[in-house]
Design a protein around this motif. Structure first.
Motif, PDB file in Angstrom:
ATOM      1  N   ASP A 130      19.349  61.495  13.946  1.00  0.00           N
ATOM      2  CA  ASP A 130      19.503  60.783  15.224  1.00  0.00           C
ATOM      3  C   ASP A 130      20.517  61.422  16.162  1.00  0.00           C
ATOM      4  N   PHE A 154      21.070  62.257  19.411  1.00  0.00           N
ATOM      5  CA  PHE A 154      20.655  62.101  20.804  1.00  0.00           C
ATOM      6  C   PHE A 154      21.747  62.671  21.710  1.00  0.00           C
ATOM      7  N   ARG A 166      20.583  64.691  25.086  1.00  0.00           N
ATOM      8  CA  ARG A 166      19.151  64.822  25.352  1.00  0.00           C
ATOM      9  C   ARG A 166      18.771  63.936  26.530  1.00  0.00           C
ATOM     10  N   PRO A 197      15.478  61.572  19.441  1.00  0.00           N
ATOM     11  CA  PRO A 197      16.657  62.271  18.947  1.00  0.00           C
ATOM     12  C   PRO A 197      16.256  63.380  17.976  1.00  0.00           C
ATOM     13  N   ALA A 218      19.880  57.119  20.390  1.00  0.00           N
ATOM     14  CA  ALA A 218      19.190  56.863  21.657  1.00  0.00           C
ATOM     15  C   ALA A 218      19.659  55.582  22.341  1.00  0.00           C
TER      16      ALA A 218
END
Length: 137
Positions: free
Chosen positions: A29, A31, A81, A87, A120
């Motif tokens: 994850d 992100f 991102r 992610p 995220a």
């Protein structure tokens, strides 16, 4: 349980020119990532900080922000991102540092003193930090 390490380990600076050191992230994850790197001023100079490509390996354009305070021995790097993108997970190069000899000789240490991962939903998690020995013969 995300981690970040340096590659190679240890680092030996050449008599002339520069050498590169990668900051490699491993986890789930990713992100957004925030890194703070500390080092002894004068032992070496960080000439450049480059995006490592891990966060954009699916073709997404990643926001890459750096703040170099080499005279204070501090670098801050932030990667994020784009909204609504998935992610990243796995292992990859977050950033590359280009190092050059400073005025001091001998051994020193470069440390990642803060490593935060954002998912995220912008929830922040603290990852496991790392350090690397830097030799200036």
């Amino acid at each position: 349980a995300s981690t970040v390490t340096f590659s190679p380990m240890p680092v030996t600076l050449p008599a002339t020119g520069t050498t590169t050191v990668n900051i490699v992230g491993n986890g789930m994850d990713f992100f957004g990532v925030d890194l703070t790197i500390a080092f002894e001023p004068g032992a070496f100079t960080v000439r450049e900080v480059r995006d490592g490509g891990f966060m954009s390996r699916d073709g997404q354009i990643v926001a890459f922000v750096q703040r170099m305070e080499t005279e204070n021995g501090m670098i801050r790097i932030s990667l994020e991102r784009p909204p609504n993108s998935a992610p990243g997970s796995g292992t990859g190069n977050l950033a590359t540092l280009v190092l050059e000899r400073g005025t001091k000789r001998g051994n020193s240490t470069m440390r990642i003193t803060d490593f935060r991962i954002r998912d995220a939903q912008q929830n922040a998690y603290v990852g496991r930090t790392s350090e690397v020995a830097v030799s200036v013969p």
